[in-house]
Write a protein that holds these residues in place. Structure first.
Motif, PDB file in Angstrom:
ATOM      1  N   ARG A 129       0.845  -1.193   0.000  1.00 51.64           N
ATOM      2  CA  ARG A 129       0.000   0.000   0.000  1.00 51.64           C
ATOM      3  C   ARG A 129       0.883   1.247   0.000  1.00 51.64           C
ATOM      4  O   ARG A 129       1.951   1.272   0.612  1.00 51.64           O
ATOM      5  N   ASN A 130       0.397   2.290  -0.688  1.00 54.49           N
ATOM      6  CA  ASN A 130       1.175   3.520  -0.813  1.00 54.49           C
ATOM      7  C   ASN A 130       0.880   4.474   0.335  1.00 54.49           C
ATOM      8  O   ASN A 130       0.166   4.144   1.287  1.00 54.49           O
ATOM      9  N   GLU A 134      -3.564   3.113  -0.231  1.00 53.07           N
ATOM     10  CA  GLU A 134      -4.236   2.432  -1.344  1.00 53.07           C
ATOM     11  C   GLU A 134      -3.401   1.223  -1.764  1.00 53.07           C
ATOM     12  O   GLU A 134      -2.174   1.300  -1.857  1.00 53.07           O
ATOM     13  N   THR A 135      -4.056   0.117  -2.038  1.00 52.94           N
ATOM     14  CA  THR A 135      -3.355  -1.082  -2.504  1.00 52.94           C
ATOM     15  C   THR A 135      -2.848  -0.859  -3.921  1.00 52.94           C
ATOM     16  O   THR A 135      -3.629  -0.526  -4.832  1.00 52.94           O
ATOM     17  N   ILE A 136      -1.542  -1.009  -4.101  1.00 56.34           N
ATOM     18  CA  ILE A 136      -0.957  -0.848  -5.435  1.00 56.34           C
ATOM     19  C   ILE A 136      -0.445  -2.169  -6.001  1.00 56.34           C
ATOM     20  O   ILE A 136      -0.130  -2.257  -7.189  1.00 56.34           O
ATOM     21  N   ASP A 217      10.795   7.303  -1.950  1.00 54.47           N
ATOM     22  CA  ASP A 217      10.893   8.438  -1.030  1.00 54.47           C
ATOM     23  C   ASP A 217       9.550   8.735  -0.370  1.00 54.47           C
ATOM     24  O   ASP A 217       9.309   9.843   0.108  1.00 54.47           O
ATOM     25  N   GLU A 218       8.646   7.747  -0.382  1.00 58.10           N
ATOM     26  CA  GLU A 218       7.378   7.899   0.328  1.00 58.10           C
ATOM     27  C   GLU A 218       7.088   6.629   1.124  1.00 58.10           C
ATOM     28  O   GLU A 218       7.746   5.601   0.940  1.00 58.10           O
ATOM     29  N   ARG A 219       6.136   6.703   1.996  1.00 57.40           N
ATOM     30  CA  ARG A 219       5.821   5.611   2.898  1.00 57.40           C
ATOM     31  C   ARG A 219       5.251   4.405   2.127  1.00 57.40           C
ATOM     32  O   ARG A 219       4.565   4.553   1.120  1.00 57.40           O
ATOM     33  N   ARG A 220       5.576   3.231   2.643  1.00 54.87           N
ATOM     34  CA  ARG A 220       5.003   1.987   2.130  1.00 54.87           C
ATOM     35  C   ARG A 220       4.590   1.109   3.310  1.00 54.87           C
ATOM     36  O   ARG A 220       5.312   1.025   4.305  1.00 54.87           O
ATOM     37  N   ASP A 221       3.441   0.470   3.170  1.00 53.27           N
ATOM     38  CA  ASP A 221       3.016  -0.572   4.106  1.00 53.27           C
ATOM     39  C   ASP A 221       2.996  -1.891   3.362  1.00 53.27           C
ATOM     40  O   ASP A 221       2.346  -2.013   2.302  1.00 53.27           O
ATOM     41  N   ILE A 302      -7.877  -8.458   2.476  1.00 57.96           N
ATOM     42  CA  ILE A 302      -6.495  -7.979   2.437  1.00 57.96           C
ATOM     43  C   ILE A 302      -6.377  -6.798   1.469  1.00 57.96           C
ATOM     44  O   ILE A 302      -5.715  -5.789   1.754  1.00 57.96           O
ATOM     45  N   LYS A 303      -7.029  -6.928   0.328  1.00 61.10           N
ATOM     46  CA  LYS A 303      -6.936  -5.884  -0.688  1.00 61.10           C
ATOM     47  C   LYS A 303      -7.565  -4.580  -0.197  1.00 61.10           C
ATOM     48  O   LYS A 303      -7.047  -3.487  -0.468  1.00 61.10           O
ATOM     49  N   LYS A 304      -8.646  -4.677   0.577  1.00 61.99           N
ATOM     50  CA  LYS A 304      -9.363  -3.497   1.042  1.00 61.99           C
ATOM     51  C   LYS A 304      -8.691  -2.855   2.251  1.00 61.99           C
ATOM     52  O   LYS A 304      -8.513  -1.632   2.301  1.00 61.99           O
ATOM     53  N   ASP A 305      -8.304  -3.691   3.227  1.00 64.00           N
ATOM     54  CA  ASP A 305      -7.802  -3.165   4.498  1.00 64.00           C
ATOM     55  C   ASP A 305      -6.294  -3.302   4.671  1.00 64.00           C
ATOM     56  O   ASP A 305      -5.736  -2.781   5.637  1.00 64.00           O
ATOM     57  N   GLY A 306      -5.654  -4.061   3.780  1.00 67.87           N
ATOM     58  CA  GLY A 306      -4.216  -4.266   3.932  1.00 67.87           C
ATOM     59  C   GLY A 306      -3.869  -5.296   4.990  1.00 67.87           C
ATOM     60  O   GLY A 306      -2.693  -5.509   5.286  1.00 67.87           O
TER      61      GLY A 306
END
Length: 953
Positions: A129-130, A134-136, A217-221, A302-306
């Motif tokens: 997720r970005n 959002e799931t990428i 250079d941005e957050r990732r989960d 998983i896709k919706k909530d991570g």
């Protein structure tokens, strides 16, 4: 929360870096060489086997009618799947195979019974997720082709060309280049198969460590979800939802979910667990689901909530409260809803700042604590139950223990492997073969039972239990002794107490005689199952009563086999010398880290000597040794220039922890090895009885035993008649071994008797079998020109036991080895497929085709032959012989299912076989006889390594 914060400072993730050695494959790899299990006998061979085939068909039919399995099923042979990576699980608790592309496959949970299935619901799923949450990207972490019965909504989106698998058993790494989505991911797999660590090596579990790096250079989960479903263990292959129980749990250190099911008649509880972060609970990050009906919810959640959350349409497990009448109806309703689920899942989220690195850890454990065989009233407790109990509720405890101690496991594995991996005398391909062939110790249908209440403390089985592994995945006989003769080098070096326990198991059978009889399939003769003063072929099969109903092999009368008795004797003397190497010069504390471990204070150990790192001038005075045994033999006094594994003494030392280094969890000390002198004294009476029984096979009184014109040895469809190089050589070597035992133990009368017998046997062996450049296969005129690759097996075992006395003339040995290399190796597939068993030295020469086995390459025999070449300073020939075979096996995709045999056309026989563990004989030989050293100024590796090294295996 179940989100792990990114580290504020860069942490050391060196363990996540894949080893430079081992099996390395991209996840879209296709093996260039094809290989199937297709056996096509020649017309002459078919005629010879017709009577045996008829009797075998009747035997199989009778087994099928009684719903039993034949010990060898030639009607349903299994070709290599050419897909496997490191299996998971310790020794003796069952194993689960993993494909190098990421799938869970080849389940062996009920001892000796394999299910060659890939279960698509058993997976890891990654979600990225970005910064906007959002799931990428989301995918199953596998490039294995999506099975037809896989959950429809799940997606296999990985680019296999950007992912790589590395296997260095018992660890494996998979790197996933997801930099398109700002992440690089590494999965590290660890199983607790640790030399000299008997407790942890018995645990049925594996740890998976996922390390993610943010390349943006941005957050990732990054979310990792671990899904598991019922493994089909019923004969009808249908799920029985009423027999499945699911439960979630949370402890101080870990949390997870468990699934209890039946495999056959036994209960098995699977637990998937993860390390908890601060204030984390199990109320989130898990899901119970139905593989057929609600797999879509898992994917979409998983896709919706991570991450996973419980399915609101399914009732969670009710709390365990006392039954009350008012609640009974409600509870039954809840229970009914719960049992609709047959699968569990657990997720963990790694939160990464720009450039951040962090990890999460999962464990899979399976608790199947007891084994009960058909028609056997006895309940067998697996070895790990000594530490975790046998009540079937230990899954969570095992998982918590694994997650707490796996770093220590890796530290111990590094301490063991590093001296091997950094030894420039060992080619890179051999480093891979040494580690990866060890899979069979755990994945050989292995059983390891606690027997502490069955034997006194004076017996090694009291502490180390009963051990058994199959001859092969298709040849279902435990501890097949003629094959274990070759494979035993792995146990003897790495788990010597298991080798000792196995030897005591066989010793106790030697004096037994059975009144029951059966018909041999080879010739139809009715013979006893076993006679007195004979070593059994095996200790039973998993469809019967292992360790009770022995000699399940029924093709020949194995009580009349000419090699079994002699192989027991030779293993005794080899084990005695190895135990001495481990024990000396310790007095009160006989534990040692590892046989080739180099630490400060061990400057004169084997590894230092073998690699030339020993500083003679700075060498400390040797520690005082225990008094030598009575009447020490000349063989015990090896020359100083021979780096003999059985002569060099070891000292243990503790590593210092540098400033700022973290101290790992405390660990149990290595187990003491069994006392060498007690072992020899306990085994000697059996060795004498076996040798005197074998003397009856000397039909003409010349001092040399004869074969009886049927396949009466490990080559069980290759007939030997009269004196033979193979059995005759084992006989001569065994005489030398027992004479030495008598000398060590002060049995002067025995020593004189066996010295005289040895002298006569040596003379007859040379006179009847030596032809100037090799030893004859046997004395049958038709076999005069047959060169057998394994003709020096007896001499090989003496050399592996530290022998320096010329029991076999040195010049003859060197000539025979050169003849084998020139013919069986180089004239067969140009040296690229090892040594063919039989080669005829007529004209240009050709493969000996009189029997199927004569035209086979036996992987274990080739490794043994190569190790003997090393002992005789033929290092280049050894590396060509074994290295060519290894590379061919790798190109065929036969890793982690190494067969017994290869044919010239590339086909194979008997997948996943015991004998290839003989590669550890090659390791022992290289430590004892390293290649000649280059001058000090010559920095490059020696020529043989430059020629045969290959890091991309």
């Amino acid at each position: 929360m179940d989100i792990e914060p990114a580290a504020k400072e860069h942490r050391d993730f060196e363990m996540d870096k894949p080893s430079k050695f081992g099996l390395k494959l991209p996840l879209d790899h296709e093996f260039p060489l094809k290989s199937k299990q297709i056996i096509i006998p020649r017309p002459k061979q078919i005629l010879d086997m017709i009577p045996l085939s008829v009797r075998y068909f009747k035997y199989c039919l009778s087994k099928k009618l009684r719903k039993r399995r034949p010990i060898m099923d030639y009607f349903q042979m299994i070709s290599a799947q050419r897909m496997y990576g490191c299996p998971i699980g310790g020794i003796g608790g069952g194993t689960i195979g993993r494909g190098f592309k990421g799938e869970f496959c080849r389940f062996q949970l009920h001892p000796g019974i394999y299910e060659y299935v890939t279960v698509p619901e058993c997976q890891f799923i990654v979600n990225i997720r970005n910064a906007n949450n959002e799931t990428i990207f989301q995918s199953v972490l596998s490039t294995y082709s999506k099975p037809k019965k896989a959950p429809a909504s799940w997606e296999w989106n990985l680019d296999g060309a950007k992912c790589e698998y590395t296997a260095l058993y018992p660890r494996a790494w998979t790197t996933y280049d997801l930099s398109k989505y700002g992440v690089k991911l590494v999965c590290r797999q660890i199983s607790p198969v640790i030399p000299h660590n008997y407790k942890d090596s018995s645990l049925p579990c594996a740890v998976f460590v996922f390390t993610a790096t943010n390349t943006t250079d941005e957050r990732r989960d990054v979310s990792i979800s671990f899904t598991w479903t019922e493994v089909l263990g019923c004969s009808n292959k249908k799920k029985s939802l009423d027999k499945i129980d699911l439960e979630r749990y949370s402890e101080d250190y870990t949390c997870g979910v468990s699934l209890e099911q039946r495999i056959g008649e036994s209960l098995c509880t699977f637990t998937i667990a993860k390390k908890k972060v601060d204030d984390e609970t199990i109320h989130q990050g898990y899901c119970l689901w139905n593989a057929a009906k609600t797999s879509n919810y898992v994917w979409e959640c998983i896709k919706k909530d991570g991450k996973l959350t419980p399915d609101p349409n399914l009732t969670p497990p009710p709390p365990k409260l006392p039954d009350k009448d008012a609640q009974k109806k409600k509870k039954d309703k809840e229970k009914k809803k719960l049992y609709k689920c047959d699968s569990v899942a657990l997720s963990s989220v790694i939160s990464l700042d720009p450039g951040g690195v962090s990890s999460t850890e999962f464990c899979l454990a399976w608790d199947m604590p007891v084994v009960k065989y058909r028609n056997d009233k006895k309940i067998h407790r697996r070895f790990y139950t000594k530490y975790f109990g046998s009540d079937g509720i230990a899954g969570a405890s095992i998982a918590a223990y694994a997650l707490k101690h796996y770093k220590n496991w890796e530290k111990q594995l590094l301490e063991w492997q590093e001296p091997i991996l950094t030894n420039y005398n060992i080619p890179d391909w051999l480093k891979s073969a040494l580690m990866n062939e060890l899979y069979f110790v755990a994945d050989g249908g292995t059983i390891w039972f606690d027997a502490s209440d069955e034997f006194p403390e004076t017996d090694p089985r009291h502490e180390f239990g009963l051990f058994g592994y199959l001859e092969g995945h298709e040849y279902k006989m435990y501890n097949t002794y003629d094959v274990h003769f070759y494979a035993s080098f792995a146990l003897a070096q790495l788990w010597p107490n298991l080798q000792v326990a196995l030897q005591y198991m066989f010793r106790d059978t030697i004096g037994l005689e059975s009144e029951k009889s059966r018909k041999s399939l080879y010739d139809g003769k009715v013979v006893k199952f076993k006679i007195k003063d004979s070593v059994p072929h095996d200790l039973g099969d998993p469809d019967g009563k292992p360790f009770v109903n022995i000699n399940s092999y029924n093709i020949h009368d194995v009580s009349d086999w000419k090699d079994l008795n002699l192989k027991f004797i030779l293993q005794v003397i080899r084990d005695y010398r190895v135990l001495r190497a481990y024990a000396a010069p310790f007095t009160d504390d006989k534990s040692m880290p590892f046989i080739d471990d180099v630490r400060e204070g061990t400057e004169d150990d084997l590894y230092s000597r073998a690699t030339g790192q020993c500083d003679e001038s700075a060498r400390p005075a040797p520690a005082p040794s225990p008094p030598p045994p009575p009447a020490a033999t000349p063989q015990d006094r090896a020359p100083r220039d021979v780096a003999d594994i059985l002569e060099l003494l070891y000292r243990s030392g503790e590593e210092e922890v540098g400033a700022g280094e973290s101290v790992a969890e405390p660990r149990d000390p290595p187990a003491n090895v069994w006392q060498d002198s007690r072992y020899l004294a306990d085994m000697y009476p059996a060795c004498v009885s076996l040798l005197r029984r074998a003397a009856a096979w000397d039909r003409d009184g010349d001092g040399l035993i004869e074969n009886d014109g049927f396949p009466d040895q490990t080559y069980d469809i290759w007939v030997m008649t009269g004196p033979s190089a193979y059995c005759g050589g084992l006989w001569v070597a065994a005489l030398g071994a027992v004479r030495t035992m008598a000398q060590i133990l002060g049995r002067e009368d025995d020593e004189r008797e066996f010295a005289e017998r040895l002298q006569r046997a040596q003379a007859a062996y040379q006179e009847k079998l030596w032809v100037g450049s090799y030893y004859r296969f046997d004395t049958k005129p038709a076999n005069e020109k047959v060169i057998m690759a394994d003709q020096l097996a007896g001499h090989w075992f003496l050399r592996a036991s530290g022998w320096t006395e010329a029991v076999f003339p040195q010049a003859n040995v060197r000539k025979a080895l050169k003849t084998i290399f020139d013919n069986n190796v180089m004239k067969f597939k140009g040296g690229k497929m090892g040594a063919v068993n039989g080669f005829v030295a007529e004209g240009k020469g050709h493969v000996h085709t009189v029997a199927l086995q004569s035209e086979e390459v036996w992987i274990g025999v080739t490794y043994g032959l190569a190790s003997l070449m090393v002992y005789e300073d033929m290092h280049d020939e050894a590396f060509v012989t074994a290295g060519g075979l290894y590379h061919t096996l790798t190109q065929m995709g036969l890793s982690f299912e190494t067969p017994e045999a290869l044919y010239e056309n590339g086909n194979h026989r008997s997948i996943a076989y015991m004998r290839p563990l003989a590669v550890w004989a090659l390791h022992q030989a290289l430590l004892a006889r390293p290649p000649p050293r280059l001058p000090a100024a010559a920095a490059p590796p020696p020529p043989h390594q430059r020629a045969h090294n290959n890091t991309q295996l």
